[in-house]
Design an enzyme around this catalytic site. Sequence first.
Site, PDB file in Angstrom:
ATOM      1  N   LYS A   1       0.839  -1.208   0.000  1.00 25.99           N
ATOM      2  CA  LYS A   1       0.000   0.000   0.000  1.00 25.99           C
ATOM      3  C   LYS A   1       0.871   1.253   0.000  1.00 25.99           C
ATOM      4  O   LYS A   1       0.671   2.164  -0.808  1.00 25.99           O
ATOM      5  CB  LYS A   1      -0.928   0.005   1.224  1.00 25.99           C
TER       6      LYS A   1
ATOM      7  N   ASP B   1      -6.297   0.984   1.155  1.00 26.23           N
ATOM      8  CA  ASP B   1      -6.241   0.996   2.610  1.00 26.23           C
ATOM      9  C   ASP B   1      -7.603   0.552   3.154  1.00 26.23           C
ATOM     10  O   ASP B   1      -8.479   0.124   2.401  1.00 26.23           O
ATOM     11  CB  ASP B   1      -5.845   2.382   3.138  1.00 26.23           C
TER      12      ASP B   1
END
Length: 210
Positions: free
Chosen positions: A123, A141
């Site tokens: 991420k 996320d």
Amino acid sequence: MEKSNNILNTLRKLFPDAKCELEYHNIYELLIAVSLSAQTTDKRVNIVTKQLFKLYPTPYELSKASYDDVYNCIKSLGLAQIKTKNIIALSNKLINDFSSGNSEYYVPNTREELMTLPGVGRKTANVILSEGFKIPAIAVDTHIARVSNRLGLVKSNDVYIIEQTLMKLFDESDWYIVHHTLLFFGRYLCKAKNPECNRCPFKENCEENI
Ligand code: SF4
């Protein structure tokens, strides 16, 4: 693609100013700010990094910093102990493995290299690629995972599957804005607890049984 593009058009109208809310002046600062952003708000990270970047303006200074000094600077954030260790180690790795010799803050621009840095997962790497290098990527996320399911774009809690599905559903040229508008939607309207469904333009088709 028609459904996803309709959703994106509505999101763009809802959040015309959706963008990265972390404050940074260069790619090193972006990398540190994103590394500090887990389990806290961007607002709190921005307060902390103002002081942190004054004390340690490049990876060189941060690599030489003491644990206690850095910890004291960022201790108001969640997970401060592990974040302190990670950003010092990450700076050391930037200096030792990626310094080009002519840049004070050389940060690699591939996902594979970024993910070798301490504390940098997929991420964070995707945020650096997209935000820092303008290389198309979608960072998933907790907000994006939740709203992608509620909006019926995906049916999965696996962040990798969500990322790959969103990449198929949207044009590569839209990935940056898809990321930011979904993020804003999750942060400011379709929150985890108490989503504001009464003012949600998607409530007729929402997948959430609430
Ligand atoms: S109706 Fe509520 S839960 Fe569903 S997408 Fe909108 S804000 Fe989120």
